[in-house]
Design a protein around this motif. Structure first.
Motif, mmCIF file in Angstrom:
data_model
loop_
_atom_site.group_PDB
_atom_site.id
_atom_site.type_symbol
_atom_site.label_atom_id
_atom_site.label_comp_id
_atom_site.label_asym_id
_atom_site.label_seq_id
_atom_site.Cartn_x
_atom_site.Cartn_y
_atom_site.Cartn_z
ATOM 1 N N ALA A 121 0.431 -1.269 -0.070
ATOM 2 C CA ALA A 121 0.264 0.136 0.280
ATOM 3 C C ALA A 121 0.750 0.907 0.107
ATOM 4 O O ALA A 121 1.978 1.056 0.702
ATOM 5 C CB ALA A 121 -0.907 0.205 0.976
ATOM 6 N N ARG A 122 0.735 2.224 -0.500
ATOM 7 C CA ARG A 122 1.223 3.708 -0.329
ATOM 8 C C ARG A 122 0.497 4.261 0.593
ATOM 9 O O ARG A 122 0.010 5.553 0.676
ATOM 10 C CB ARG A 122 1.039 4.364 -2.080
ATOM 11 C CG ARG A 122 1.714 5.552 -2.413
ATOM 12 C CD ARG A 122 2.431 5.997 -3.824
ATOM 13 N NE ARG A 122 2.887 7.037 -4.150
ATOM 14 C CZ ARG A 122 4.231 7.377 -3.524
ATOM 15 N NH1 ARG A 122 4.899 5.844 -3.922
ATOM 16 N NH2 ARG A 122 4.988 8.150 -4.436
ATOM 17 N N GLY A 123 1.502 4.175 1.885
ATOM 18 C CA GLY A 123 1.068 5.322 2.862
ATOM 19 C C GLY A 123 1.581 6.672 2.705
ATOM 20 O O GLY A 123 2.209 6.302 2.169
ATOM 21 N N ARG A 124 1.047 7.493 3.904
ATOM 22 C CA ARG A 124 1.756 8.398 3.769
ATOM 23 C C ARG A 124 3.121 8.192 4.115
ATOM 24 O O ARG A 124 4.640 8.452 3.662
ATOM 25 C CB ARG A 124 1.551 9.429 4.819
ATOM 26 C CG ARG A 124 1.929 10.389 5.068
ATOM 27 C CD ARG A 124 1.571 11.311 5.870
ATOM 28 N NE ARG A 124 1.898 12.582 6.124
ATOM 29 C CZ ARG A 124 1.142 14.006 6.926
ATOM 30 N NH1 ARG A 124 0.424 13.340 7.658
ATOM 31 N NH2 ARG A 124 1.661 15.011 6.541
ATOM 32 N N VAL A 125 3.070 6.970 5.067
ATOM 33 C CA VAL A 125 4.876 6.724 5.390
ATOM 34 C C VAL A 125 6.016 6.422 4.172
ATOM 35 O O VAL A 125 6.885 6.593 3.887
ATOM 36 C CB VAL A 125 5.305 6.017 6.940
ATOM 37 C CG1 VAL A 125 6.263 5.698 7.620
ATOM 38 C CG2 VAL A 125 4.598 7.047 8.031
ATOM 39 N N TRP A 126 5.060 5.327 4.142
ATOM 40 C CA TRP A 126 6.087 4.593 2.646
ATOM 41 C C TRP A 126 5.918 5.471 1.734
ATOM 42 O O TRP A 126 6.751 5.201 0.999
ATOM 43 C CB TRP A 126 5.146 3.400 3.126
ATOM 44 C CG TRP A 126 5.230 2.030 2.815
ATOM 45 C CD1 TRP A 126 4.434 1.470 4.377
ATOM 46 C CD2 TRP A 126 6.416 1.114 3.878
ATOM 47 N NE1 TRP A 126 4.842 0.781 4.921
ATOM 48 C CE2 TRP A 126 6.100 0.541 4.868
ATOM 49 C CE3 TRP A 126 7.974 1.172 2.708
ATOM 50 C CZ2 TRP A 126 7.106 -0.639 4.522
ATOM 51 C CZ3 TRP A 126 8.917 0.629 3.378
ATOM 52 C CH2 TRP A 126 8.782 -0.530 4.283
ATOM 53 N N ALA A 127 5.105 5.493 1.099
ATOM 54 C CA ALA A 127 5.463 6.388 -0.044
ATOM 55 C C ALA A 127 6.300 7.844 0.631
ATOM 56 O O ALA A 127 6.411 8.264 -0.653
ATOM 57 C CB ALA A 127 3.674 7.796 -0.338
ATOM 58 N N SER A 128 6.403 8.429 1.328
ATOM 59 C CA SER A 128 7.627 9.663 1.674
ATOM 60 C C SER A 128 8.806 8.590 1.936
ATOM 61 O O SER A 128 9.721 8.927 1.178
ATOM 62 C CB SER A 128 7.485 9.739 2.907
ATOM 63 O OG SER A 128 8.563 10.810 3.483
#
Length: 370
Positions: free
Chosen positions: A300-307
């Motif tokens: 998933a591209r959550g906020r932390v992983w996306a950053s």
């Protein structure tokens, strides 16, 4: 290709970068560290040695595999000239800047941490370009750029490759033994001619001879995996229940062989015929095991992983000097090696992430590269 199904590859790439930081921090606190390593703490631990041995094997082949997986669709979308311009801007220019500007102060840490009386500017203008030359962590960018260049040339010469469309084909049973046999043979032949874990260093290229064929091979495997629809909805996905236990067992086997090979007088000393298959079996099983794990739980591209994913390149680019300076400043601290390593890891990850997000990806010229 449904990109929403491939967030796990971006997340895995980010996780690998943090594993690289853990590797480089652990080297400062491990037993049997290379004598030239930038900073070596007076107190060491065998557990950091275990971490270094196990982390070091799959991380770069996995990075080349991921790069290869996305190479062909990127080339088809951009065309050869735009594709190579983007790689030149994203890889070769940062490589040159890293070698010229960041590798010298990183290499100077070897002198500084051993109280060699030579200031940075004197070192930078003299010994760095002769007996102390190295590319630090930037060697990876040069090798990856030239791998992309060779791929682009091959695609230009072979229209069937350049125009290939993704088709779902599950891997045949002999594929994985063939990968292990091919990479194992290349590894074995290399370590018969070159020192194990040794480096070839020049102004243009820097690499470990026994690992270079694996990096190129895993890049090619990534291209092949995309062509055959791996990780798509209908395509092949490695299974956790197969690859994770195999990764664990092969990690233990490789650890035993590596420690036995590297310890003078040990029963396995000199057994290059054991080291090669142990390395390559662990490399493949660890990569596929973590792909299976990330595909199932971190897709998933959550906020932390996306950053983390967006900044992974920048984090890699600046982490080395931060890690070694932190380890150097902690040399005299009244802390255990484990506490020092935890502090160095946290400081390096946090500072590198902030520098990437706040500077490298925002500054007008730098953001085009990172």
């Amino acid at each position: 290709m449904n990109k929403d199904r491939l967030h796990f590859l971006d997340n895995l790439r980010a996780a690998i970068i943090f594993a690289v930081i853990l590797l480089h921090v652990s080297l400062c606190y491990m037993m049997y560290a290379p004598s030239w390593w930038y900073v070596i703490n007076p107190e060491t631990s065998i557990y950091f040695t275990y971490a270094v041995i196990l982390i070091d094997v799959p991380i770069m082949p996995a990075m080349f595999f991921i790069a290869g997986y996305f190479a062909l669709p990127s080339l088809q979308r951009q065309g050869t000239q735009r594709f190579m311009r983007s790689k030149f801007r994203r890889l070769l220019v940062p490589w040159a800047l890293g070698v010229l500007l960041l590798a010298p102060p990183t290499a100077h840490m070897i002198y500084l941490s051993r109280h060699v009386p030579m200031d940075l500017l004197t070192f930078w203008g003299g010994e760095f370009w002769t007996k102390a030359f190295q590319q630090s962590v930037y060697w990876f960018l040069s090798i990856l750029f030239w791998t992309f260049a060779a791929f682009a040339l091959a695609a230009k010469a072979l229209p069937a490759l350049k125009n290939a469309r993704q088709q779902v084909r599950n891997p045949s049973l002999p594929l994985f033994p063939a990968i292990i046999a091919g990479t194992g043979l290349a590894f074995y032949l290399a370590i018969r001619q070159f020192p194990v874990d040794g480096w070839y260093v020049s102004y243009l290229f820097s690499f470990q001879p026994e690992r270079l064929p694996l990096l190129v091979g895993y890049f090619a495997l990534g291209v092949w995996a995309w062509r055959n629809g791996w990780f798509t909805e209908e395509g092949y996905m490695p299974r956790k229940r197969i690859w994770l236990p195999l990764a664990l067992l092969s990690a233990l086997a490789y650890l035993a062989v590596k420690l036995g090979y590297g310890t003078p007088g040990a029963a396995l000393f000199g057994r290059k015929d054991l080291l090669a298959p142990a390395f390559t079996i662990y490399c493949l099983s660890a990569m596929l095991g973590f792909i299976a794990l990330f595909a199932s739980i971190v897709n998933a591209r959550g906020r932390v992983w996306a950053s983390a994913s967006d900044n992974s390149y920048g984090i890699y680019y600046v982490h080395a000097l931060i890690a070694y300076w932190t380890a150097y400043l902690l040399l005299g601290a009244d802390m255990s090696a484990y506490t020092k390593a935890a502090v160095a890891l946290a400081v390096t990850c946090g500072a590198s992430w902030m520098l990437s997000a706040g500077v490298l990806r925002r500054a007008p010229l730098l953001r085009k590269m990172f």
